[in-house]
Design a protein around this motif. Structure first.
Motif, PDB file in Angstrom:
ATOM      1  N   PHE A 265     -48.839  -5.968  64.914  1.00  0.00           N
ATOM      2  CA  PHE A 265     -48.235  -6.910  65.298  1.00  0.00           C
ATOM      3  C   PHE A 265     -47.966  -5.910  66.881  1.00  0.00           C
ATOM      4  O   PHE A 265     -48.682  -6.399  68.148  1.00  0.00           O
TER       5      PHE A 265
ATOM      6  N   GLU B 184     -52.077  -7.625  57.541  1.00  0.00           N
ATOM      7  CA  GLU B 184     -51.336  -7.138  57.989  1.00  0.00           C
ATOM      8  C   GLU B 184     -49.923  -7.409  57.553  1.00  0.00           C
ATOM      9  O   GLU B 184     -48.811  -6.998  57.658  1.00  0.00           O
ATOM     10  N   ASN B 185     -49.694  -7.896  56.261  1.00  0.00           N
ATOM     11  CA  ASN B 185     -48.716  -7.047  55.413  1.00  0.00           C
ATOM     12  C   ASN B 185     -48.862  -7.459  53.922  1.00  0.00           C
ATOM     13  O   ASN B 185     -50.244  -8.379  53.588  1.00  0.00           O
TER      14      ASN B 185
ATOM     15  N   ASP C 118     -45.323  -3.498  56.113  1.00  0.00           N
ATOM     16  CA  ASP C 118     -44.517  -4.802  55.221  1.00  0.00           C
ATOM     17  C   ASP C 118     -44.226  -6.201  56.218  1.00  0.00           C
ATOM     18  O   ASP C 118     -44.301  -7.241  55.370  1.00  0.00           O
ATOM     19  N   SER C 119     -43.441  -5.159  56.501  1.00  0.00           N
ATOM     20  CA  SER C 119     -42.411  -6.364  57.874  1.00  0.00           C
ATOM     21  C   SER C 119     -43.606  -7.205  59.230  1.00  0.00           C
ATOM     22  O   SER C 119     -43.385  -7.862  59.480  1.00  0.00           O
ATOM     23  N   GLY C 120     -45.026  -6.516  59.285  1.00  0.00           N
ATOM     24  CA  GLY C 120     -45.954  -7.261  59.679  1.00  0.00           C
ATOM     25  C   GLY C 120     -46.357  -6.402  61.658  1.00  0.00           C
ATOM     26  O   GLY C 120     -46.725  -6.192  62.415  1.00  0.00           O
ATOM     27  N   LYS C 121     -45.166  -6.263  61.380  1.00  0.00           N
ATOM     28  CA  LYS C 121     -45.014  -4.811  62.666  1.00  0.00           C
ATOM     29  C   LYS C 121     -46.152  -3.789  63.027  1.00  0.00           C
ATOM     30  O   LYS C 121     -46.621  -4.081  64.266  1.00  0.00           O
TER      31      LYS C 121
ATOM     32  N   LEU D  62     -36.988  -7.412  49.928  1.00  0.00           N
ATOM     33  CA  LEU D  62     -38.044  -7.518  51.111  1.00  0.00           C
ATOM     34  C   LEU D  62     -39.299  -7.223  51.073  1.00  0.00           C
ATOM     35  O   LEU D  62     -40.217  -8.297  51.267  1.00  0.00           O
TER      36      LEU D  62
ATOM     37  N   GLU E 196     -46.241  -8.867  44.856  1.00  0.00           N
ATOM     38  CA  GLU E 196     -45.753  -8.917  43.870  1.00  0.00           C
ATOM     39  C   GLU E 196     -44.816  -7.926  42.929  1.00  0.00           C
ATOM     40  O   GLU E 196     -44.017  -6.971  42.931  1.00  0.00           O
TER      41      GLU E 196
ATOM     42  N   MET F 153     -40.496  -6.689  47.068  1.00  0.00           N
ATOM     43  CA  MET F 153     -41.325  -6.755  45.902  1.00  0.00           C
ATOM     44  C   MET F 153     -40.860  -7.648  45.490  1.00  0.00           C
ATOM     45  O   MET F 153     -39.455  -8.609  45.650  1.00  0.00           O
TER      46      MET F 153
ATOM     47  N   ARG G 250     -47.482  -9.174  51.407  1.00  0.00           N
ATOM     48  CA  ARG G 250     -47.805 -11.048  51.223  1.00  0.00           C
ATOM     49  C   ARG G 250     -48.939 -11.827  51.490  1.00  0.00           C
ATOM     50  O   ARG G 250     -49.960 -12.365  51.706  1.00  0.00           O
TER      51      ARG G 250
ATOM     52  N   ARG H 197     -57.074 -10.298  58.456  1.00  0.00           N
ATOM     53  CA  ARG H 197     -55.797 -10.334  58.494  1.00  0.00           C
ATOM     54  C   ARG H 197     -55.130 -10.190  57.470  1.00  0.00           C
ATOM     55  O   ARG H 197     -53.466 -10.117  56.865  1.00  0.00           O
TER      56      ARG H 197
ATOM     57  N   GLN I  24     -51.565 -12.697  49.790  1.00  0.00           N
ATOM     58  CA  GLN I  24     -51.998 -13.430  48.524  1.00  0.00           C
ATOM     59  C   GLN I  24     -52.501 -14.087  49.461  1.00  0.00           C
ATOM     60  O   GLN I  24     -53.045 -15.694  48.765  1.00  0.00           O
ATOM     61  N   SER I  25     -52.296 -15.100  50.908  1.00  0.00           N
ATOM     62  CA  SER I  25     -52.560 -16.271  51.486  1.00  0.00           C
ATOM     63  C   SER I  25     -53.955 -16.418  52.057  1.00  0.00           C
ATOM     64  O   SER I  25     -54.669 -16.815  52.427  1.00  0.00           O
ATOM     65  N   GLN I  26     -54.603 -14.944  52.706  1.00  0.00           N
ATOM     66  CA  GLN I  26     -54.526 -14.495  53.702  1.00  0.00           C
ATOM     67  C   GLN I  26     -56.808 -13.527  52.672  1.00  0.00           C
ATOM     68  O   GLN I  26     -57.477 -14.270  53.756  1.00  0.00           O
TER      69      GLN I  26
END
Ligand code: FES
Lengths: 297, 202
Positions: free
Chosen positions: A150, A168-169, A144-147, A81, A218, A83, A171, A165, A174-176
């Motif tokens: 949250f 937050e985890n 890593d699960s964003g908890k 989940l 990753e 890597m 991943r 942001r 990469q996207s934020q």
């Protein structure tokens, strides 16, 4: 190497006294027999109590949710989940097995061999590194699960806004983050590799360009944490004077490993619900995945 | 040994001959069956190899799958599972599903349901709240049962180990409002997924 021989003369093994020996029969075999009996009885009771039906023939249209491997592999599934798939499934286990195999070559000391907790600080080292492994693994999973983000938001109203942001985890780094366009296709092969190219199905087509943000989340960060955190723990314990020799270091490393391995197995088994969402064990429900009857329908 | 009963002379020769002929029969039996097995093996290998040259157009998955207008979802409605195409057909209303803001304007798209991570079939989870993956307010996501990769309506990956967004299939809209999904033309998912949507007013 002559100096090494002089520095540490090899002690002749003493002949064992007769009363230190135990006999294979009855001492060993009897214990084995009892163990075999106990296991047979336990398995018998388990097989009566736990229902493990053979399911229908596999159907590609029907995917249970969550889909899980056998329990003893759920530690690896849990790693997956977080890597790159090749890392979690192949590289990390292989490298770790090699390291385990290398333990006796790294710790060549024969003093106290075979004795439990043979060194001075052994017990507290085991306990402390076990706790570090346990807590640290849970903390990383929660992050890593964003908890973490949250709960900070949900319970304390804390939010870093859009600028934070990316924390937050893994991943979201990469996207934020505002990665420049070129960062996701850095050419590192000087020639044009056409191996299996042009199929449009991913894989080798992306081979000659490095997707840096993707690589970072990753491979880069997971590798850094997998190597760095245990090293940091051993270094700290060494500076504290708890780790004084190689055996201490290995003891700390191994206890930390056992704890995090246990956490990974436990988390993958009992705390992962539909869509591998982190849930409490009593909330865990499996949907058979029959079309039209999935979650929420 | 001396006590062994002695059969009449002629009978012994006869028996020896019978034994000898049986031996020959056994040997030829072995030979025939060995060659039969070998040719069966070679034959099946050859047949399997020739199978690669089958030029017939595939039907169902691998070919073009037509989805009747009645099955195509309305704009903004839940994605529809098209088993024969192994795809989810989504009708995006406006920028829906464009969670990373690449300028999607809506339309219809077919997402290959095979997860780009390790290949599990990705289900649609209509009740999943995006707050858990840091997109509060967005409800309904594709979420993989195996390792939790989470994709927006347009297949954009926002969470989990998958290396890229969900793959898309080429779509054409037919005159009668049905759509043809070309399950042989699968394109790797990318952040531009929402831009691949085809406008649809059936
Ligand atoms: S197969 Fe879908 S997340 Fe791994």
């Amino acid at each position: 190497m002559a100096t090494a021989v002089v520095a540490r003369p090899v002690a002749r093994p003493q002949a064992r006294a007769r009363d230190e020996e135990v006999l294979v029969w009855p001492d060993l075999v009897f214990v084995e027999f009892i163990a075999a009996l106990l296991f047979t009885i336990t398995l018998f009771i388990l097989s009566v109590v736990i229902n493990a039906p053979l399911l229908d023939q596999a159907n590609a249209d029907v995917t249970p949710n969550p889909s899980k491997a056998p329990w003893y592999l759920l530690n690896l599934q849990e790693l997956l989940l977080h890597m790159n798939a090749a890392m979690a499934g192949i590289i990390v286990p292989t490298v770790w097995l090699i390291i385990l195999g290398a333990f006796p070559y790294f710790d060549r000391d024969t003093d106290g061999q075979g004795a439990w907790f043979g060194t001075e600080g052994a017990v507290r080292l085991t306990v402390v590194s076990g706790i570090v492994g346990f807590v640290g693994t849970w903390a990383l999973i929660l992050w890593d699960s964003g908890k973490v983000a949250f709960f900070l938001n949900d319970w304390f109203g804390l939010s870093g806004g859009d600028t934070m942001r990316f924390l937050e985890n893994v991943r979201s780094m990469q996207s934020q983050l505002p990665w420049p366009e070129w960062a996701s296709k850095i050419t590192y092969l000087p020639f044009n590799l056409k191996l299996l190219d042009g199929t449009g199905s991913g894989g080798p087509t992306t081979f000659q360009h490095l997707d840096f943000p993707g690589w970072l989340v990753e491979q880069g960060i997971p590798t850094a944490l997998l190597v760095g955190l245990p090293s940091l723990m051993i270094y700290t314990l060494w500076r504290m004077g708890w780790v004084v020799n190689r055996r201490d270091a290995l003891l700390a490393l191994f206890s930390g490993f056992v704890a995090s391995y246990g956490v990974l197995t436990l988390c993958g088994t009992a705390f992962r619900g539909q869509g591998q969402e982190l849930v409490f064990p009593w909330e865990l429900k499996v949907s058979e995945g029959i079309p039209g009857q999935e979650a929420g329908h | 040994m001396a006590a062994e009963p002695t059969a009449p002379r002629g009978g012994r020769i006869e028996r020896a001959r019978q034994i000898e002929s049986r031996k020959l029969a056994r040997r030829s039996f072995l030979r025939v069956s060995a060659f039969a097995g070998l040719s069966l093996f070679v034959g099946s290998m050859t047949a399997g190899f020739l199978g690669f040259f089958n030029r017939l157009k595939p039907v169902g998955f691998g070919g073009v799958v037509t989805v009747a207008a009645s099955r195509v979802p309305a704009p903004g409605a839940e994605p529809v599972r098209i088993s024969e195409a192994k795809a989810w057909v989504v009708n995006l209303s406006g920028p829906e599903g464009d969670v990373l803001g690449v300028g999607g304007t809506g339309g219809i798209m077919a997402l290959y349901w095979k997860c780009p991570h390790l290949g599990c079939s990705v289900p649609w989870n209509p009740g999943f709240n995006g707050a858990a993956v840091n997109f509060p307010g967005v409800v309904g996501w594709f979420r993989c049962p195996c390792h939790g990769s989470t994709y927006s309506r347009a297949g954009i990956r926002v969470f989990g180990p998958a290396p890229r967004p969900m793959d898309t299939m080429a779509i054409t809209v037919n005159g009668d409002g049905s759509i043809s999904v070309n399950t042989g033309a699968i394109t790797s998912g990318g952040t531009d997924n929402p831009l691949r949507a085809v406008s649809y007013n059936g």
